[in-house]
Write an enzyme that holds these catalytic residues in place. Structure first.
Site, PDB file in Angstrom:
ATOM      1  N   SER A   7     -30.461  -7.274  71.553  1.00  0.00           N
ATOM      2  CA  SER A   7     -31.935  -8.000  70.653  1.00  0.00           C
ATOM      3  C   SER A   7     -32.403  -8.873  70.699  1.00  0.00           C
ATOM      4  CB  SER A   7     -30.585  -7.996  69.447  1.00  0.00           C
ATOM      5  OG  SER A   7     -30.001  -9.212  70.077  1.00  0.00           O
ATOM      6  N   GLU A   9     -35.036 -12.491  69.719  1.00  0.00           N
ATOM      7  CA  GLU A   9     -34.620 -13.441  69.065  1.00  0.00           C
ATOM      8  C   GLU A   9     -36.410 -13.814  68.660  1.00  0.00           C
ATOM      9  OE1 GLU A   9     -31.296 -16.473  68.240  1.00  0.00           O
ATOM     10  OE2 GLU A   9     -33.479 -17.957  68.303  1.00  0.00           O
ATOM     11  N   THR A  40     -35.060 -16.937  63.229  1.00  0.00           N
ATOM     12  CA  THR A  40     -34.657 -18.304  63.121  1.00  0.00           C
ATOM     13  C   THR A  40     -35.020 -18.558  61.851  1.00  0.00           C
ATOM     14  OG1 THR A  40     -36.448 -19.861  64.286  1.00  0.00           O
ATOM     15  CG2 THR A  40     -34.525 -18.720  65.495  1.00  0.00           C
ATOM     16  N   ALA A  43     -33.232 -25.505  58.967  1.00  0.00           N
ATOM     17  CA  ALA A  43     -31.913 -25.674  58.298  1.00  0.00           C
ATOM     18  C   ALA A  43     -33.744 -26.909  57.009  1.00  0.00           C
ATOM     19  CB  ALA A  43     -31.080 -26.395  58.458  1.00  0.00           C
ATOM     20  N   HIS A  68     -32.332 -15.105  60.739  1.00  0.00           N
ATOM     21  CA  HIS A  68     -30.847 -15.910  60.430  1.00  0.00           C
ATOM     22  C   HIS A  68     -30.852 -16.324  59.015  1.00  0.00           C
ATOM     23  CE1 HIS A  68     -31.952 -16.395  65.019  1.00  0.00           C
ATOM     24  NE2 HIS A  68     -31.561 -15.147  64.747  1.00  0.00           N
ATOM     25  N   ARG A  98     -24.769 -22.494  60.114  1.00  0.00           N
ATOM     26  CA  ARG A  98     -24.648 -24.149  59.523  1.00  0.00           C
ATOM     27  C   ARG A  98     -25.635 -24.787  59.502  1.00  0.00           C
ATOM     28  NH1 ARG A  98     -22.023 -29.576  61.959  1.00  0.00           N
ATOM     29  NH2 ARG A  98     -24.133 -29.028  63.286  1.00  0.00           N
ATOM     30  N   ASP A 100     -28.653 -27.252  61.957  1.00  0.00           N
ATOM     31  CA  ASP A 100     -28.878 -28.920  61.760  1.00  0.00           C
ATOM     32  C   ASP A 100     -30.195 -29.056  61.247  1.00  0.00           C
ATOM     33  OD1 ASP A 100     -27.664 -28.569  63.786  1.00  0.00           O
ATOM     34  OD2 ASP A 100     -28.602 -27.729  65.550  1.00  0.00           O
ATOM     35  N   TYR A 136     -20.293 -20.429  71.080  1.00  0.00           N
ATOM     36  CA  TYR A 136     -20.695 -21.171  71.802  1.00  0.00           C
ATOM     37  C   TYR A 136     -19.543 -21.550  73.159  1.00  0.00           C
ATOM     38  CZ  TYR A 136     -23.268 -22.654  68.687  1.00  0.00           C
ATOM     39  OH  TYR A 136     -24.097 -22.538  67.135  1.00  0.00           O
ATOM     40  N   HIS A 140     -19.796 -25.988  71.867  1.00  0.00           N
ATOM     41  CA  HIS A 140     -21.337 -26.793  70.581  1.00  0.00           C
ATOM     42  C   HIS A 140     -20.841 -28.330  70.877  1.00  0.00           C
ATOM     43  CE1 HIS A 140     -22.721 -28.272  66.982  1.00  0.00           C
ATOM     44  NE2 HIS A 140     -23.654 -27.428  66.966  1.00  0.00           N
ATOM     45  N   LYS A 156     -14.802 -18.477  61.471  1.00  0.00           N
ATOM     46  CA  LYS A 156     -16.117 -17.842  61.071  1.00  0.00           C
ATOM     47  C   LYS A 156     -16.079 -16.196  60.722  1.00  0.00           C
ATOM     48  CE  LYS A 156     -19.594 -19.424  63.965  1.00  0.00           C
ATOM     49  NZ  LYS A 156     -20.489 -20.324  64.603  1.00  0.00           N
ATOM     50  N   GLN A 203     -39.174 -27.892  79.378  1.00  0.00           N
ATOM     51  CA  GLN A 203     -39.363 -27.757  77.772  1.00  0.00           C
ATOM     52  C   GLN A 203     -37.642 -27.365  78.001  1.00  0.00           C
ATOM     53  OE1 GLN A 203     -40.465 -23.340  76.989  1.00  0.00           O
ATOM     54  NE2 GLN A 203     -41.477 -24.445  75.173  1.00  0.00           N
ATOM     55  N   PHE A 207     -34.321 -29.115  76.187  1.00  0.00           N
ATOM     56  CA  PHE A 207     -33.320 -27.208  74.936  1.00  0.00           C
ATOM     57  C   PHE A 207     -32.198 -27.800  74.749  1.00  0.00           C
ATOM     58  CE2 PHE A 207     -36.927 -24.477  73.916  1.00  0.00           C
ATOM     59  CZ  PHE A 207     -37.369 -25.348  72.620  1.00  0.00           C
ATOM     60  N   HIS A 257     -28.714 -10.379  73.976  1.00  0.00           N
ATOM     61  CA  HIS A 257     -29.652 -11.233  73.168  1.00  0.00           C
ATOM     62  C   HIS A 257     -31.396 -12.046  73.352  1.00  0.00           C
ATOM     63  CE1 HIS A 257     -30.418 -12.649  68.799  1.00  0.00           C
ATOM     64  NE2 HIS A 257     -30.793 -14.068  69.412  1.00  0.00           N
TER      65      HIS A 257
HETATM   66  P1  FAD Z   1     -20.312 -24.318  62.805  1.00  0.00           P
HETATM   67  O1  FAD Z   1     -19.745 -22.480  62.984  1.00  0.00           O
HETATM   68  O2  FAD Z   1     -20.060 -24.283  61.340  1.00  0.00           O
HETATM   69  O3  FAD Z   1     -20.319 -25.287  63.680  1.00  0.00           O
HETATM   70  C1  FAD Z   1     -21.304 -26.641  63.768  1.00  0.00           C
HETATM   71  C2  FAD Z   1     -19.462 -27.258  64.099  1.00  0.00           C
HETATM   72  O4  FAD Z   1     -19.076 -27.876  63.551  1.00  0.00           O
HETATM   73  C3  FAD Z   1     -18.960 -26.435  65.493  1.00  0.00           C
HETATM   74  O5  FAD Z   1     -19.344 -28.566  66.352  1.00  0.00           O
HETATM   75  C4  FAD Z   1     -17.210 -26.868  65.304  1.00  0.00           C
HETATM   76  O6  FAD Z   1     -16.545 -26.648  66.289  1.00  0.00           O
HETATM   77  C5  FAD Z   1     -17.484 -27.796  63.918  1.00  0.00           C
HETATM   78  N1  FAD Z   1     -16.423 -27.411  62.853  1.00  0.00           N
HETATM   79  C6  FAD Z   1     -16.607 -25.879  62.285  1.00  0.00           C
HETATM   80  N2  FAD Z   1     -16.051 -25.986  61.096  1.00  0.00           N
HETATM   81  C7  FAD Z   1     -15.247 -27.127  61.099  1.00  0.00           C
HETATM   82  C8  FAD Z   1     -14.406 -27.974  60.557  1.00  0.00           C
HETATM   83  N3  FAD Z   1     -13.689 -27.162  59.371  1.00  0.00           N
HETATM   84  N4  FAD Z   1     -13.426 -29.402  60.958  1.00  0.00           N
HETATM   85  C9  FAD Z   1     -14.500 -30.190  61.891  1.00  0.00           C
HETATM   86  N5  FAD Z   1     -15.474 -29.633  63.012  1.00  0.00           N
HETATM   87  C10 FAD Z   1     -15.143 -27.830  62.036  1.00  0.00           C
HETATM   88  N6  FAD Z   1     -29.974 -23.034  64.010  1.00  0.00           N
HETATM   89  C11 FAD Z   1     -31.500 -23.781  63.288  1.00  0.00           C
HETATM   90  O7  FAD Z   1     -31.320 -24.115  62.169  1.00  0.00           O
HETATM   91  N7  FAD Z   1     -31.798 -21.482  62.840  1.00  0.00           N
HETATM   92  C12 FAD Z   1     -31.367 -21.052  63.544  1.00  0.00           C
HETATM   93  O8  FAD Z   1     -31.873 -19.701  62.797  1.00  0.00           O
HETATM   94  C13 FAD Z   1     -30.328 -21.103  64.249  1.00  0.00           C
HETATM   95  N8  FAD Z   1     -30.291 -19.796  64.978  1.00  0.00           N
HETATM   96  C14 FAD Z   1     -29.598 -19.919  66.067  1.00  0.00           C
HETATM   97  C15 FAD Z   1     -28.437 -19.124  66.450  1.00  0.00           C
HETATM   98  C16 FAD Z   1     -27.748 -18.411  67.896  1.00  0.00           C
HETATM   99  C17 FAD Z   1     -27.742 -17.380  68.229  1.00  0.00           C
HETATM  100  C18 FAD Z   1     -27.586 -19.607  67.655  1.00  0.00           C
HETATM  101  C19 FAD Z   1     -26.285 -19.553  69.116  1.00  0.00           C
HETATM  102  C20 FAD Z   1     -27.499 -20.858  67.063  1.00  0.00           C
HETATM  103  C21 FAD Z   1     -29.194 -21.284  66.257  1.00  0.00           C
HETATM  104  N9  FAD Z   1     -29.348 -22.011  66.136  1.00  0.00           N
HETATM  105  C22 FAD Z   1     -29.927 -22.892  64.496  1.00  0.00           C
HETATM  106  C23 FAD Z   1     -28.541 -23.473  65.741  1.00  0.00           C
HETATM  107  C24 FAD Z   1     -26.874 -23.718  64.861  1.00  0.00           C
HETATM  108  O9  FAD Z   1     -27.463 -23.979  63.371  1.00  0.00           O
HETATM  109  C25 FAD Z   1     -26.443 -25.430  65.475  1.00  0.00           C
HETATM  110  O10 FAD Z   1     -25.596 -24.997  66.836  1.00  0.00           O
HETATM  111  C26 FAD Z   1     -25.805 -25.812  64.383  1.00  0.00           C
HETATM  112  O11 FAD Z   1     -25.455 -27.048  64.792  1.00  0.00           O
HETATM  113  C27 FAD Z   1     -24.421 -24.929  64.514  1.00  0.00           C
HETATM  114  O12 FAD Z   1     -24.290 -24.300  64.164  1.00  0.00           O
HETATM  115  P2  FAD Z   1     -23.212 -22.959  63.277  1.00  0.00           P
HETATM  116  O13 FAD Z   1     -23.276 -21.868  62.548  1.00  0.00           O
HETATM  117  O14 FAD Z   1     -22.415 -22.864  64.808  1.00  0.00           O
HETATM  118  O15 FAD Z   1     -21.873 -24.665  62.978  1.00  0.00           O
END
Ligand code: FAD
Length: 276
Positions: A7, A9, A40, A43, A68, A98, A100, A136, A140, A156, A203, A207, A257
């Site tokens: 895929s 992105e 993407t 947030a 996304h 989730r 950022d 990750y 992460h 998840k 860059q 990143f 990907h």
């Molecule tokens: P989560 O899975 O919720 O994890 C976030 C953090 O919280 C981790 O450190 C985890 O260990 C911790 N955590 C989870 N659950 C708990 C709990 N119950 N208690 C305590 N800690 C916990 N960002 C964007 O804004 N837009 C995008 O389109 C985008 N696309 C992405 C695509 C991919 C393939 C990837 C790998 C990342 C992408 N991101 C994007 C970045 C992503 O949003 C960030 O990395 C963000 O910080 C974490 O998102 P997550 O969904 O992995 O979060």
């Protein structure tokens, strides 16, 4: 390669010129026959319309596309409205995150972590969407520990994800270790490796600092030594990333990907090397 999950992105363009350019980019990359293109989502509202518009544009050209969707800053009502809109357009696949919040953006919203979003999508829409989540292999950056990050990943997946895509990395062992640990924890969905082509030293360093991806010392030093010689950076980057992809696929990665950065050349060059 045809049996792999491949895929590509994009990020949503911000200008009319960017939209035209991305159409041409997508048309070229479609010749590689990826399974789908993903787009993407910013947030905090910055690029959310752009995500849907770009996805619809890709679907209009007959290709599969996945928006996304990040939940931080969102409410149940706002996420429900987005899901309803995606459904009404016949979108069948989402990458659930989730996200950022941009700095200075106040409210965290009603979702804390991605597992809550996955649970919500399943509760609201049943099996309509194929859901991908983020993984990750190098941990992460905000995780309390590698184990708590793995626990969060497993939560998840158990909330209803169909597959995962990793953050990019240049150390294949981190990926294999991660997949092994996830499988031992009961995860059996495909974990597709996220691949960032190397084309620009500054860059890449910026990143990677932000997202916690490690650039191996020897790669970093060699890239730095090329200075402004972009041709050498690209040639060396292509060698390094091709070798990484070959090792991943040979070691059983179910797919790749590509973080295309809306560019044709880096993904195409890698792809051509891999299908040889
Ligand atoms: P989560 O899975 O919720 O994890 C976030 C953090 O919280 C981790 O450190 C985890 O260990 C911790 N955590 C989870 N659950 C708990 C709990 N119950 N208690 C305590 N800690 C916990 N960002 C964007 O804004 N837009 C995008 O389109 C985008 N696309 C992405 C695509 C991919 C393939 C990837 C790998 C990342 C992408 N991101 C994007 C970045 C992503 O949003 C960030 O990395 C963000 O910080 C974490 O998102 P997550 O969904 O992995 O979060």
């Amino acid at each position: 390669m045809a049996d792999h999950n491949f895929s590509i992105e994009f990020f949503p363009p911000k200008t009319a010129e960017g939209t035209e350019k991305l159409r041409a980019t997508r048309a070229k990359l479609a010749e590689l026959h990826p399974k789908y293109f993903s787009v993407t989502f910013g947030a905090g509202g910055t690029t959310q319309r752009g995500t849907l518009e770009t996805v619809l544009d890709i679907m209009g050209a007959g290709e599969e596309a996945a928006p996304h969707l990040s939940c931080v800053g969102g409410t149940r009502e706002s996420i429900r409205a987005i899901l309803d809109e995606y459904k009404s357009h016949g979108i069948k696949r989402v990458v659930a995150l989730r996200g950022d919040l941009p700095s200075g953006y106040g409210a965290a919203g009603e979702f804390r972590y991605a597992n809550e979003l996955v649970e919500f999508i399943r509760a609201e829409t049943g099996d309509w969407f194929h859901i991908e989540v983020a993984a990750y292999p190098e941990v992460h950056p905000q995780a309390k520990s590698p184990q708590s990050d793995m626990d969060a990943f497993v939560r998840k997946v158990n909330a209803g994800a169909d597959a995962a895509i990793t953050q990019y990395f240049y150390n294949a062992d981190a990926y294999f270790q991660f997949v092994d640990a996830a499988q031992k924890a009961g995860v059996n969905v495909p974990i597709v490796a996220g691949i960032m082509p190397i084309t620009n030293y500054t860059q890449l360093m910026r990143f990677s600092d932000m997202c916690g991806a490690e650039i191996p010392r020897w790669v970093r030093l060699k890239l730095a030594s090329f200075g402004d010689d972009t041709a050498s950076i690209k040639a060396f980057g292509l060698d390094v990333v091709t070798a990484l992809c070959e090792r991943l696929l040979a070691g059983g990665a179910p797919g790749l990907h590509f973080y295309s950065m809306n560019q044709v050349a880096p993904t195409t060059a890698l792809w051509q090397r891999l299908v040889k």
